[in-house]
Design an enzyme around this catalytic site. Structure first.
Site, mmCIF file in Angstrom:
data_model
loop_
_atom_site.group_PDB
_atom_site.id
_atom_site.type_symbol
_atom_site.label_atom_id
_atom_site.label_comp_id
_atom_site.label_asym_id
_atom_site.label_seq_id
_atom_site.Cartn_x
_atom_site.Cartn_y
_atom_site.Cartn_z
ATOM 1 N N SER A 118 0.821 -1.214 0.000
ATOM 2 C CA SER A 118 0.000 0.000 0.000
ATOM 3 C C SER A 118 0.850 1.257 0.000
ATOM 4 O O SER A 118 0.324 2.361 -0.168
ATOM 5 C CB SER A 118 -0.909 0.019 1.225
ATOM 6 N N HIS A 127 -3.122 -3.571 -5.342
ATOM 7 C CA HIS A 127 -3.403 -3.137 -3.970
ATOM 8 C C HIS A 127 -4.871 -3.369 -3.632
ATOM 9 O O HIS A 127 -5.748 -2.606 -4.028
ATOM 10 C CB HIS A 127 -3.038 -1.656 -3.791
ATOM 11 N N GLU A 136 -6.295 -1.154 -6.685
ATOM 12 C CA GLU A 136 -5.433 -0.219 -7.407
ATOM 13 C C GLU A 136 -4.403 -1.032 -8.185
ATOM 14 O O GLU A 136 -3.649 -1.816 -7.602
ATOM 15 C CB GLU A 136 -4.738 0.730 -6.420
ATOM 16 N N ASN A 157 -4.466 6.353 -0.626
ATOM 17 C CA ASN A 157 -3.702 6.792 0.541
ATOM 18 C C ASN A 157 -3.084 8.172 0.337
ATOM 19 O O ASN A 157 -2.926 8.932 1.294
ATOM 20 C CB ASN A 157 -2.629 5.768 0.903
#
Length: 593
Positions: A427, A448, A460, A498
């Site tokens: 991540s 991800h 992702e 993120n």
């Protein structure tokens, strides 16, 4: 001071003013609607007529109650109509000059005890109060759009505001069925102060061509459970409005994260202000419409995996929650799965966790007992990566430690057959560093997943500068076949979710650190005002403060932006061992299990 506030004037009958007027009239207040535009006044009346008619059809109002509501709303074109109001709420456009003019005229009209509230979300309440003849009666009353539906009201005090005025307006908000949050005077207050920084970063991410508008929006909806993606939300708010708010925030904070992304200026000056103009980041069916129509930037329909590699079997390395969840997802989609851990016993334990998860699905009626057995039969536990010799896709979900992952990829390079796709679920770590640990970096890609993998729809797909086209095509196709939504992004810290989520969380911590607002008020503001499923401090404690700090550090190292430096309060809590729910204490305390 009279705290009943029975007669209330609303100055400015645009979308927000009309919504506030409806809330007040339905709560039994006499409402004086004021707008220089007769067309706006007529539209406000027809809007209230239509919304109350819907309420009658849905049996939320009786016909008699509807007549009473409509009788309580009267419209005027001049400010002197506010003379008998106990409270005036102005919601005219975000311009100091315009608002100051309204307040000066009101000073000459209203009674000495009348409270004057501004609906601004960007301008200084203190500055507006200082220009008033009686600054102690001026405060902010920031509703959220759509006012009838959104429960949050930020009650904004300046250093000049009388406590009695705050108490009266707070009591009113509660009587309206709203949740009042008391805040001090700074641009954006709580909810918009956090929201607009996030929206600005999303606009900058899109402008840099890091990811498409559709992928950015899908990532935040599916990865964070948000009701709208950031670019669609900017179009709803108005690109020009967002630019105004960010300009005000930057003037105070001088934080680069608040400096409006150049694309906001470009769109604003081109008249592409979002839904209201029919075009912004997206193109709409008509001015004011929320229906998106295809344009030159709309991607083609997905679903084609032509040119990809065949994938029938999948190896998942790891024995933790994420590895087990990913193995379950692939097995349920019909893939043969090898689940490899450090030792046969750990692999068997991971399969047992999957069995328990599938049993819960059976108990809830989400799958049949036969489907459960079929899924389990497709999972083969193994105590060594040697079992990956024949898999078509090898995916690691081990500890978030670059050296551990590099060693694992070096092993995969040795044991996996030529042509196998090698994927990491990292991540925050660079995918290319994992790729360089192999002799076939073109076969390495990021996948991800989000926790819990069986429930979360987003993946992702992280392509490095070395990843081959057919590997990228393969992974997108596989992701769709396991019923997940793939979004494309490049190999940089945080990827999409993120990189947008953690600066927002960090800014929330800074608000508490600076004693601007409490944990509870900030969490309430984002849930009630932003539609977030969890407040930032609830989420931080669930994610883990140590994990959050690690991601913040990665983002700060990658982008070197001072605004991304982890808040000292977060560092102090981690140093003290207060890591969130898993330790029983983070930003809040939890009962030990």
């Amino acid at each position: 001071m009279d705290t009943s506030l029975s007669t209330i004037a609303v100055v400015g009958l645009g979308t927000m003013g009309t919504g506030i007027a409806e809330v007040l009239a339905r709560a039994g207040r006499e409402v004086i609607g004021i707008d220089v535009s007769e067309a706006a006044a007529r539209h406000a009346v027809s809007t209230l007529e239509a919304s109350t008619a819907r309420a009658v059809r849905r049996e939320r109002l009786t016909e008699e109650e509807r007549r009473d509501v409509l009788a309580r709303f009267r419209t005027f074109s001049e400010l002197r109509a506010a003379a008998e109001a106990d409270l005036v709420i102005e919601v005219v456009p975000e311009s100091y000059e315009l608002k100051q003019q309204v307040f000066r005229e009101l000073d000459a009209v209203v009674r000495p005890e009348t409270i004057l509230a501004t609906g601004t979300n960007a301008l200084s309440v203190t500055r507006l109060a200082a220009d008033s003849a009686r600054p102690e009666r001026v405060l902010g009353m920031h509703f959220f759009n759509p006012a009838p539906a959104m429960r949050l009201v930020e009650v904004v005090s300046s250093v000049l505001t009388a406590p009695q005025a705050v108490a009266a307006v707070t009591a009113l908000a509660r009587d309206l069925g709203k949740e009042p949050v008391a805040v001090g005077d700074r641009p954006g207050f709580v909810a918009d102060g956090l929201l607009f920084g996030y929206l600005n970063q999303a606009a900058a991410m899109y402008e840099s061509r890091y990811a498409s508008r559709e992928d950015i929006d899908a990532a935040m909806r599916l990865g964070c459970g948000l009701p709208m993606g950031p670019l669609a939300l900017l179009d709803l708010i108005g690109v020009d409005t967002a630019r105004t708010v960010l300009d005000a925030m930057y003037a105070e904070s001088h934080d680069r994260l608040h400096a409006p992304a150049p694309i906001l200026k470009q769109l604003s000056e081109a008249g592409l202000t979002g839904r209201k103009s029919g075009r912004g980041f997206y193109t709409y069916e008509a001015q004011g419409s929320g229906t998106v129509v295809p344009d030159a930037l709309t991607p083609p329909e997905s679903g084609s995996s032509a040119g990809g590699r065949p994938v029938a079997s999948v190896g998942v390395a790891g024995s933790g929650t994420m590895a087990s969840g990913i193995a379950e997802v692939f097995a349920k989609a019909g893939y043969d799965v090898v689940l490899a851990a450090r030792g046969q016993e750990k692999a068997e334990a991971a399969k047992s966790r999957i069995a328990a998860s599938l049993s819960r699905s059976v108990d809830k009626g989400r799958m049949t007992a036969e489907a459960r057995e079929g899924t389990l039969a497709r999972i083969t536990p193994a105590g060594s990566l040697d079992a990956f010799a024949e898999v078509d896709l090898a995916l690691e979900a081990v500890a978030e430690d670059l050296e551990v992952k590099r060693q694992l990829f070096a092993t995969l390079d040795k044991v996996c057959k030529p042509g196998a796709v090698l994927a990491t679920t990292t991540s925050s770590l660079p995918v290319v560093a994992c790729a360089r640990a192999t002799s076939r970096p073109q076969d390495v890609i990021g996948m991800h997943f989000f926790n819990p993998a069986p429930a979360m729809k987003l993946v992702e797909v992280v392509r490095t500068v070395l990843t081959s086209d057919d590997v990228h095509t393969t992974v997108r196709g596989v992701t769709e076949r396991i019923r997940k939504h793939p979004v494309d992004c490049g190999d940089r810290a945080g990827f999409i979710v993120n990189a947008l989520l953690f600066p927002y969380l960090n800014n929330a911590i800074k608000m508490v650190q600076e004693h601007y607002a409490s944990l509870d008020d900030i969490d309430a503001a984002m849930k009630l005002g932003g539609g977030y499923p969890m407040g930032p401090f609830e989420l931080l404690d669930v994610v883990g403060l140590d994990v959050s700090l690690a991601i913040e550090n990665v983002l700060h190292r990658e982008f070197r932006d001072p605004g991304l430096a982890p808040a000292p309060l977060l560092e102090h809590l981690v140093a003290a061992g207060c890591l969130g729910r898993k330790t029983g204490r983070g930003f809040r305390e939890y009962a030990r299990r």
